[in-house]
Scaffold this active site. Structure first.
Site, PDB file in Angstrom:
ATOM      1  N   CYS A   2     -81.784  75.164   1.534  1.00 55.88           N
ATOM      2  CA  CYS A   2     -80.716  74.976   0.550  1.00 55.88           C
ATOM      3  C   CYS A   2     -80.936  73.557  -0.453  1.00 55.88           C
ATOM      4  O   CYS A   2     -81.599  72.594   0.303  1.00 55.88           O
ATOM      5  CB  CYS A   2     -79.262  74.771   1.099  1.00 55.88           C
ATOM      6  N   ARG A  27     -86.548  75.336  -1.996  1.00 54.52           N
ATOM      7  CA  ARG A  27     -85.968  74.946  -0.685  1.00 54.52           C
ATOM      8  C   ARG A  27     -85.141  76.253  -0.161  1.00 54.52           C
ATOM      9  O   ARG A  27     -84.430  76.255   0.870  1.00 54.52           O
ATOM     10  CB  ARG A  27     -84.736  73.828  -0.960  1.00 54.52           C
ATOM     11  N   TRP A  70     -80.523  78.804   1.081  1.00 54.36           N
ATOM     12  CA  TRP A  70     -81.157  79.818   2.060  1.00 54.36           C
ATOM     13  C   TRP A  70     -80.215  80.155   3.304  1.00 54.36           C
ATOM     14  O   TRP A  70     -79.928  79.140   3.877  1.00 54.36           O
ATOM     15  CB  TRP A  70     -82.482  78.783   2.579  1.00 54.36           C
ATOM     16  N   ASN A  96     -75.613  71.557   2.706  1.00 53.61           N
ATOM     17  CA  ASN A  96     -76.938  71.955   3.075  1.00 53.61           C
ATOM     18  C   ASN A  96     -76.968  71.496   4.685  1.00 53.61           C
ATOM     19  O   ASN A  96     -76.511  70.318   4.806  1.00 53.61           O
ATOM     20  CB  ASN A  96     -77.864  71.249   2.298  1.00 53.61           C
ATOM     21  N   GLY A  97     -77.051  72.545   5.492  1.00 53.64           N
ATOM     22  CA  GLY A  97     -76.976  72.112   6.875  1.00 53.64           C
ATOM     23  C   GLY A  97     -76.397  73.439   7.511  1.00 53.64           C
ATOM     24  O   GLY A  97     -76.190  74.423   7.058  1.00 53.64           O
ATOM     25  N   GLU A 465    -103.793  78.362  12.539  1.00 53.43           N
ATOM     26  CA  GLU A 465    -103.330  78.057  11.248  1.00 53.43           C
ATOM     27  C   GLU A 465    -103.398  78.908  10.257  1.00 53.43           C
ATOM     28  O   GLU A 465    -102.835  79.503   9.555  1.00 53.43           O
ATOM     29  CB  GLU A 465    -104.036  76.774  10.800  1.00 53.43           C
ATOM     30  N   LYS A 469    -100.991  81.132   8.057  1.00 46.19           N
ATOM     31  CA  LYS A 469    -100.856  81.324   6.588  1.00 46.19           C
ATOM     32  C   LYS A 469    -101.021  82.576   6.229  1.00 46.19           C
ATOM     33  O   LYS A 469    -100.307  82.831   5.095  1.00 46.19           O
ATOM     34  CB  LYS A 469    -102.242  80.454   6.182  1.00 46.19           C
ATOM     35  N   GLU A 472     -97.419  84.345   6.594  1.00 43.13           N
ATOM     36  CA  GLU A 472     -96.380  84.017   5.796  1.00 43.13           C
ATOM     37  C   GLU A 472     -96.164  84.596   4.607  1.00 43.13           C
ATOM     38  O   GLU A 472     -95.016  84.891   4.057  1.00 43.13           O
ATOM     39  CB  GLU A 472     -96.643  82.552   5.449  1.00 43.13           C
ATOM     40  N   HIS A 488    -109.090  88.047  28.799  1.00 47.39           N
ATOM     41  CA  HIS A 488    -108.147  87.912  29.581  1.00 47.39           C
ATOM     42  C   HIS A 488    -106.773  88.704  29.179  1.00 47.39           C
ATOM     43  O   HIS A 488    -105.757  88.377  29.765  1.00 47.39           O
ATOM     44  CB  HIS A 488    -107.774  86.249  29.866  1.00 47.39           C
ATOM     45  N   LYS A 585     -89.334  75.875   1.765  1.00 45.36           N
ATOM     46  CA  LYS A 585     -90.272  74.803   1.852  1.00 45.36           C
ATOM     47  C   LYS A 585     -89.823  73.584   2.892  1.00 45.36           C
ATOM     48  O   LYS A 585     -90.757  73.260   3.748  1.00 45.36           O
ATOM     49  CB  LYS A 585     -90.534  74.197   0.541  1.00 45.36           C
TER      50      LYS A 585
HETATM   51  C1  F6R Z   1     -96.365  76.875   6.712  1.00 47.09           C
HETATM   52  C2  F6R Z   1     -95.498  75.705   6.399  1.00 47.09           C
HETATM   53  C3  F6R Z   1     -94.556  75.215   7.242  1.00 47.09           C
HETATM   54  C4  F6R Z   1     -94.310  73.683   7.750  1.00 47.09           C
HETATM   55  C5  F6R Z   1     -93.204  73.529   8.632  1.00 47.09           C
HETATM   56  C6  F6R Z   1     -93.020  71.906   8.896  1.00 47.09           C
HETATM   57  O1  F6R Z   1     -97.219  77.219   5.469  1.00 47.09           O
HETATM   58  O2  F6R Z   1     -95.379  75.139   5.421  1.00 47.09           O
HETATM   59  O3  F6R Z   1     -95.123  75.940   8.905  1.00 47.09           O
HETATM   60  O4  F6R Z   1     -95.486  73.101   7.749  1.00 47.09           O
HETATM   61  O5  F6R Z   1     -92.116  74.055   8.303  1.00 47.09           O
HETATM   62  O6  F6R Z   1     -92.770  71.417   7.270  1.00 47.09           O
HETATM   63  P1  F6R Z   1     -93.076  69.948   7.288  1.00 47.09           P
HETATM   64  O7  F6R Z   1     -94.467  69.788   7.070  1.00 47.09           O
HETATM   65  O8  F6R Z   1     -92.404  69.650   5.857  1.00 47.09           O
HETATM   66  O9  F6R Z   1     -92.259  68.998   8.241  1.00 47.09           O
END
Ligand code: F6R
Length: 590
Positions: A2, A27, A70, A96-97, A465, A469, A472, A488, A585
């Site tokens: 949000c 956001r 969101w 927001n929250g 990672e 990626k 997502e 295993h 984000k």
């Molecule tokens: C994945 C991604 C998320 C963030 C996570 C932490 O691409 O961006 O997994 O890494 O939500 O966010 P930050 O880095 O803002 O604490």
């Protein structure tokens, strides 16, 4: 999670709010709303989906608030979109929250006769304010009283049509003021207004802001006393938000890594010294982060253990509790966060601070809450990362950790050389031949559903990672494993045509990776190698993507093809690349 925006000034508020919300859309982007005051009355436009590039409705006002959502409580509908209007239409409110005690508060309010029209927790705040107003206190008093009844990390913004003012209050979720002569902006992130002003006022938890006639006042909600705080100029706010000729921010940000790994490590030995000294005097080093930032922490711990021979342990922010009995003030914590606003990470840091643990953070957003909670912080200096999936900030965090580890063994200059050498090889690495190769391989993967990535040693966390990626943005099931885990259990999942990607570097693990690849190939897997060029002709691989040359930074070089597969696979599938479904984000709720 949000985005909130507010504006009072001499420009047309709906336009400014609309621009601000577009900049905050990372956001949350399932619905949005704008409320303004026109001829003493509140007018609201709301819709579901992305914020349109042009506001259809002609609105004119010099005061208003907006919200991009969101969803947490309640589905994605126009009714659930913020801002929410009170019963007598005096004010609207956006939040927001998460109101964690929402159910109990709602039950109490219903007993008192309140009827709820939406499924969102925000409506509880609106109704609480209405209830408290019945005892003839001011709207400001009522907001404070109601806010104190809420549990969880919440920030709310309220537009009052009676007194023509904006009130906002912060606890946890970010809030920042932007100030010019005769105009005030209020947002979850300065990115929302940095094209209009770089004069900012930071707002702390437990503070209320009252804005009218282009002036602001800050109050402490406990003592109710006014706090005088002047704006400061934040030059770092000059944030670049164009796509630089690329179709998507994601590709731009992937290519930028040739520069950002150097920006993240531009610190001098003198600047690093306080952290180095602190680590030298600490028993253990813990890294903290969530999602990609946690994988960066894993990789940094790998460097701290294997380069600097330090006891380094990586913790998921949301699992900190299980470490609390062993972490103490003789340890040091390094938190990684792009936004510096991730609720899970902030909560962990608040608890650790209470235990007297020294906190260092590595963040990318200037002025973020995490930087303010830390004893020392370093900026990743990656510039704005707009694509929801993190790419350049991950490699910035890992690069910083590498420089730190090398500095601990007095190899600062060697580390700098290695980083420059990788940056130079990345310059020629990003080219049309590579992009075509990744695109072709991605189009072959398009119709598969389950994928496995194997890594070992320096490539283990890169496999994890890489999988995150791709998941997502492609919405495909990718899992990253330690290659050693295969026999295993994981191997049971391999069938004819299952894609398995092995990350292979010239190191002590390469033979094991080749054996693991033969094992899955024997069971019908489609095998893809990603790694050092010399393995291009290795027979166990059906396809191979070579990585940029580097000696010690293979972790960084090897993650890049995964970022590119993520991009091209999502593109082949027609997915939304910069704003993938269900994600946001900045995860400012737990
Ligand atoms: C994945 C991604 C998320 C963030 C996570 C932490 O691409 O961006 O997994 O890494 O939500 O966010 P930050 O880095 O803002 O604490």
């Amino acid at each position: 999670m949000c985005g909130i925006f507010g504006y009072i000034g001499n420009r047309n508020a709906p336009e400014i709010i609309h621009q601000g919300l577009k900049r905050l859309e990372y956001r949350g982007y399932d619905s949005w709303g704008i409320s303004i005051i026109e001829k003493g009355k509140i007018k609201t436009v709301k819709d579901v989906g992305h914020i349109p590039s042009i506001l259809q409705k002609e609105l004119k006002s010099n005061i208003g608030i907006g919200h991009t959502r969101w969803a947490t409580h309640g589905g994605v509908t126009i009714t659930n979109a913020h801002p929410h209007l009170c019963s007598d239409k005096r004010f609207v409110l956006a939040q927001n929250g998460i109101v964690e005690n929402y159910s109990n508060l709602k039950k109490d309010l219903e007993k008192k006769g309140f009827v709820f029209k939406t499924q969102v927790d925000t409506e509880v705040i609106v109704k609480l304010i209405e209830l408290n107003l019945r005892s003839k206190i001011s709207l400001k008093e009522s907001l404070i009283k109601s806010f104190k009844q809420l549990e969880g990390r919440n920030t709310v913004i309220l537009l009052d049509s009676k007194e023509n003012k904006i009130l906002a209050i912060r606890n946890g979720s970010p809030l920042i003021l932007g100030v010019n002569k005769d105009e005030v902006f209020l947002a979850s992130d300065p990115l929302a207004f940095n094209h209009c002003t770089q004069n900012i006022v930071e707002i702390n938890n437990g503070e209320l802001i009252e804005i009218d006639n282009g002036n602001y006042k800050i109050f402490d909600i406990k003592s109710k006393k006014e706090i005088k705080r002047k704006p400061k100029e934040e030059k770092l706010l000059n944030i670049d938000i164009d796509k630089g000729g690329y179709d998507h921010y994601m590709l731009k940000e992937i290519v930028q890594q040739q520069h950002t790994i150097l920006n993240a490590t531009s610190y001098s030995q003198k600047e690093l010294k306080p952290l180095i000294d602190r680590i030298k005097n600490s028993k253990n080093i813990y890294t903290i982060g969530a999602g990609t930032a946690a994988y960066a922490g894993d990789q940094v711990c790998y460097y701290l253990r294997n380069i600097a021979h330090r006891n380094a342990i990586s913790i998921r922010s949301y699992e900190t509790e299980s470490f609390l009995n062993v972490i103490d003030k003789n340890d040091i914590v390094i938190a990684f966060s792009q936004s510096g606003e991730t609720a899970d990470t902030l909560e962990a840091i608040e608890i650790l601070k209470q235990k007297g643990v020294y906190i260092c953070s590595v963040i990318n957003m200037p002025g973020s809450t995490l930087s303010r909670l830390s004893d020392i912080f370093f900026m990743s200096n990656a510039g704005s990362e707009i694509c929801v999936a993190s790419t350049k900030v991950f490699t910035s965090q890992v690069s910083f950790g590498y420089l730190l580890s090398k500095s601990l063994i007095n190899e600062y200059s060697l580390a700098k050389k290695e980083l420059v050498s990788l940056s130079t090889s990345l310059e020629s690495y990003f080219n049309a031949i590579l992009f075509k190769k990744v695109k072709d391989i991605s189009s072959k993967l398009k119709n598969k559903e389950h994928f496995f990535i194997l890594g070992k040693g320096q490539n283990y966390h890169i496999a994890q990672e890489g999988a995150l990626k791709i998941k997502e943005i492609s919405y495909k099931h990718f899992e990253g494993f330690a290659a050693g885990e295969l026999k295993h259990g994981v191997i049971a999942l391999i069938e004819r045509g299952t894609p398995v990607i092995s990350i292979i570097s010239e190191d002590i693990n390469s033979k094991d990776l080749i054996s693991a690849t033969y094992e899955v190939k024997a069971r019908g897997a489609l095998t893809i190698g990603i790694g050092d060029k010399q393995f291009e002709k290795e027979k166990s691989f059906d396809y191979f993507i070579p990585c940029a040359d580097t000696n010690e930074l293979k972790g960084i070089a090897n993650v890049i093809p995964f970022q590119l597969i993520s991009y091209y696979l999502a593109k082949a599938l027609g997915n939304s690349i910069d704003k993938p479904r269900n994600l946001a984000k900045s995860v400012t709720v737990k």
